[in-house]
Design an enzyme around this catalytic site. Structure first.
Site: not given
Length: 577
Positions: A354, A383, A406, A429, A485, A487
């Site tokens: 990532t 990602q 991401d 995310d 959420r 991480w």
């Protein structure tokens, strides 16, 4: 239905693309003249530039520079070849026409030669009269100086000779710069006075520049090229008439200063940047990374400003910690993009991961970006980061962050980041990381079901993510989006007065399957509105704020140094170590 959805997506794209600029009328500056003003071909890495080619980098986008200057043309041949007629057909009321001839009017051939005081003046009067007849505003310039530190009787210099280094001996140069244009410098001045036209004395401006630099340093402005250094000029060149990239930028800057003083109507559009990046050769560099590399390390107490002209720049950019106080300003349509993703192999066959997938890495403190798009164009492949931000006191204004999973990685644990009027899109995310970040009046767009944020706030941190007055929207068909959420277990995300679309699920928040994290996260809302606002149905581990005490926008990012971008903008603050 499919056609309707396609039309909706198209309209959404157009709205987003134009979200950071208001419709505005533009002023066109037409330029007519010779090679010292003209746009140049870039074949073989040629460094030759006319000052008119570099001028757009000194104006805001309210001014469009349309450069018709042409190599080898005089006022006479510019007319006889139909070039003036073409320019004149485009001129509308309020446009400007910058007129600079002389170098080639001096030539002896009958197709170009004019006589100062008679035929040269007559051509200049024609340009003035016909421009005014169309409602345009003519401006007369005289020729820039030749770099001539020998007496003008040396005809090889006064005739714009391009020589190969070492092929013949050069006359001995002194320290005094000599004129080579004679009465051709007076005609624009005289006609301007006679007809009430603004006159810019480019010869004096460049004479003072070249004389001040002297015979050695002044070569840096002109086409003095060593052999075997530029593919376009394998034998090199010794040219005292034509400007290189550096010379073009310097002379264009001096011209912009003179224009600003002489023409108040244009002065409000003149801009100054330390560097310009442009794909068409009108800047100092072709790539953003080249400009970053050119910034002096630890240049203190002043910003280094870099204009990114319109274009799509496919490159990975790293802004190291030593390149402090940088400002990147994008023209409309300036896009930084790359297509790395986490599962893509690196040079050793390992996955990039990532962190390794980002298009842009920002490690430097006091970085500022405006009107620039950061994109990861790899698509929905897992990602894939568009922007990785680690530096402290980082400020984005009117920027776009494009990707899927991401998209925006707020990486620095001690990093404070401020996003104002930005557009951020993704699926899963797509805003994530450790940093303290404020998003003020931003547009957050979900391209698929998923999670807007995934903070990994460290234990003991006072703030994580705070969204003020943001708008959360989604593509058609997206129906299941969570605000966040965790991480990491102490994740923080607070939404203040945000408009939530119907894609936000009633529960609002997700625990990522971590029951224990429900006890440690700080997930909150204050006066959410819209179809996705549902305080009664929210997850039990979230809460509704009764007041904004402790969440004053100016205090969240203050830290120990009092950083307040909402009040001070991108003004530098004094940092004591």
């Amino acid at each position: 239905m499919k056609k309707i959805n396609q039309l909706t997506l198209l309209l959404t794209f157009l709205i987003l693309f134009s979200a950071f600029r208001a419709d505005r009328s533009t002023i066109t500056v037409f330029m007519i003249g010779d090679s010292t003003m003209a746009n140049k071909k870039l074949d073989g890495g040629s460094p030759e530039r006319g000052w008119g080619m570099m001028l757009p980098g000194f104006f805001s986008e309210d001014v469009v520079v349309d450069n018709h200057a042409q190599n080898g043309r005089s006022s006479k041949s510019f007319i006889s070849e139909g070039r003036w007629e073409k320019v004149l057909s485009k001129v509308k009321k309020g446009d400007y026409v910058f007129i600079q001839f002389g170098h080639n009017d001096e030539k002896t051939d009958s197709t170009r030669h004019t006589v100062p005081g008679t035929t040269f003046d007559a051509n200049l009067r024609r340009f003035v009269n016909e421009t005014r007849a169309k409602g345009g505003i003519p401006v007369l310039f005289n020729s820039i100086v030749r770099r001539n530190f020998v007496r003008a009787s040396d005809e090889s210099i006064s005739k714009d000779a391009r020589k190969e280094p070492g092929k013949e001996s050069l006359p001995t140069e002194g320290t005094q710069l000599f004129d080579t244009h004679g009465a051709y410098l007076d005609s624009p001045r005289n006609v301007a006075k006679e007809m009430g036209v603004v006159f810019i004395d480019m010869n004096k401006i460049t004479h003072d520049l070249v004389q001040g630099l002297g015979p050695v340093e002044s070569k840096k402005l002109f086409m003095w090229v060593e052999p075997n250094t530029v593919p376009a000029l394998p034998k090199g060149r010794e040219d005292n008439t034509h400007l290189n990239v550096y010379g073009g930028r310097v002379v264009a800057g001096l011209a912009a200063d003179a224009i600003s003083q002489a023409i108040p109507e244009l002065s409000k559009f003149v801009r100054r940047y330390d560097y310009v990046v442009a794909q068409d050769g009108s800047g100092d560099f072709f790539s953003i990374q080249e400009a970053i590399n050119a910034v002096p390390d630890f240049r203190k107490n002043v910003r280094t400003t870099i204009l990114i002209r319109k274009g799509t720049y496919k490159e990975k950019v790293v802004i190291p910690e030593s390149k402090i106080n940088i400002s990147l300003i994008g023209e409309d349509g300036a896009v930084l993009t790359y297509d790395d993703f986490a599962n893509k192999p690196n040079a050793f066959g390992e996955n990039l991961g990532t962190s390794g997938s980002s298009t842009c890495y920002i490690y430097s403190p006091d970085f500022y970006a405006e009107n620039l798009t950061f994109e990861n164009s790899s698509g929905p492949v897992g990602q894939a980061v568009a922007c990785f931000v680690s530096g402290d006191r980082v400020y984005f204004k009117n920027c776009r962050f494009l990707g899927f999973q991401d998209t925006l990685y707020t990486y620095g644990k001690n990093s404070r980041q401020y996003y104002e009027n930005c557009y951020i899109e993704g699926t899963v995310d797509f805003i994530f990381g450790w940093s303290t970040a404020v998003f003020n009046k931003c547009h957050i767009h979900s391209k698929g079901d998923g999670y807007v944020t995934a903070p990994s706030t460290d234990q003991g941190k006072k703030y994580g993510y705070v969204f003020f007055d943001c708008r959360l929207t989604a593509d058609a068909g997206v129906e299941k989006v969570f605000l966040s959420r965790p991480w990491r277990p102490y994740a923080q995300a607070v939404f203040v007065r945000c408009e939530l679309g119907k894609q936000i699920v009633a529960k609002g928040w997700n625990n990522w399957g971590k029951k224990d994290a429900e006890k440690t996260v700080n997930y909150a809302e204050y006066e959410s509105r819209g179809a996705g606002a549902n305080p009664e149905a929210r997850a039990a581990f979230s809460h509704q704020l009764k007041s904004l005490k402790g969440y004053e926008l100016e205090s969240i990012l203050a830290g120990e140094d009092g950083w307040n971008p909402t009040k001070d903008g991108h003004k530098l603050i004094e940092v004591k170590r």
